[in-house]
Design an enzyme around this catalytic site. Sequence first.
Site, PDB file in Angstrom:
ATOM      1  CD  GLU A  63      -6.042   4.650  -1.316  1.00 40.37           C
ATOM      2  OE1 GLU A  63      -7.051   4.560  -2.029  1.00 40.37           O
ATOM      3  OE2 GLU A  63      -6.069   4.566  -0.086  1.00 40.37           O
ATOM      4  CE1 TYR A 103      -3.760   2.471   0.819  1.00 33.06           C
ATOM      5  CE2 TYR A 103      -2.000   3.567   2.039  1.00 33.06           C
ATOM      6  CZ  TYR A 103      -3.250   3.594   1.453  1.00 33.06           C
ATOM      7  OH  TYR A 103      -3.989   4.739   1.505  1.00 33.06           O
TER       8      TYR A 103
END
Length: 391
Positions: A197, A109
């Site tokens: 993101e 992530y």
Amino acid sequence: MNIHEYQAKKILAQYGVPVPRGGVAHSATGAIYQANELGGDKWIVKAQVHSGARGKAGGVKLCESPKEISQFCDQFLGNNLVTNQTGPEGKMVSSIYVEEATDIIKELYFSIVLDRATQKVTLVVSTEGGMDIEQVAEEMPEKINKIRIDPSVGMQPFQARQLVFTLGLPNEAIGSASRAVMKCYRAFRDTDANLLEINPLVLTSGNKVLALDAKMSFDANALYRRPEIFEFHDKTQQDIREINAAEHDLNYIGLEGNIGCLINGAGLAMATMDMIQHAGGEPANFLDIGGGASAQRVATSIELVLSDENVEAILVNIFAGINRCDWVAQGIVDLLNKRDIDIPLVVRLSGTNVEKGQKILRDSGKKVITAETLSDAAHTVVAEWKKSTGK
Ligand code: GDP
Ligand code: MN
């Protein structure tokens, strides 16, 4: 302003961030053409909507033949995709992104956000990519690493390496991963983004890092100087009520209840929403008429609220400072002279020229229910709504 995954990947690629090769299509034929251009015999096809969690909703699929690609397109193109982030309505799929399939060793992530509290840019990484990062934050907070960057100094290469070291990557991937992080930072900074993101950022079987998904969102107040970003604006992904309002320069937030609200100022709007809920009702929207609203603007705002078929009662709550109650009242009367409103209309005026405003409403002979205080207004509109709908 949000953009699609394929658009975010285009921006990232311009900054040298490694992304899978891919092409966008708007029809099954177009998607198969893109797959042929990419070559190979495995493709990932992805429904493009402004939402995450598409994978779980079936909107991301590994296809091994043109037939499978075509079936995927038939299923999704022109329909709404419902994910656990879109709300029950879902979002319209009007494009499909076709990518070469990647062999994944590990899903990580990575994100960059603007942290208003510290006034710094925050980079977040975790070894637990692919899944819900909120869940990781809650259950395994130790698996999340952050660094803060002072925007006046900018990001230094050692900071990128420090962050990347926490990901436990093989040695040969650390250099390229650190460079990718630096490039992401530049992309974020140069586009006035407030979110970038990448979930997942993956380690491939060839020990490369690749941005497999990408989400970017931008500061709407900076779009005037980023025409190339504004071009990515996709109206189909927005609430139709909000689009209509934006065309009149009004701030409108669509909600799920039945009480339409016209209010001046976001603070009073929030208080009014709370008060309506407290009185046992649910707001259908939040419309801010702003300061110095003309009679014309007030009339347009009411029409906008009326165009929402969920609206079964209207509350106009104005605390006039820069605004003038007489203009607001005139706007209401002008509209009522033009058309009938067959649902309860409750008006609470307070502040500048309140007597004048109330007189205009009284003298009009129109059916307007007035209220004195915020609490009175909320209780009255909810009671009137219940009376007229029997709910
Ligand atoms: P999201 O569900 O909207 O966040 O969409 P993503 O683009 O993140 O895709 C969801 C999941 O699909 C990823 O977490 C991966 O596990 C998987 N996925 C996406 N692209 C590929 C790929 O090229 N190869 C493989 N093996 N899996 C992929
Ligand atoms: Mn994702």
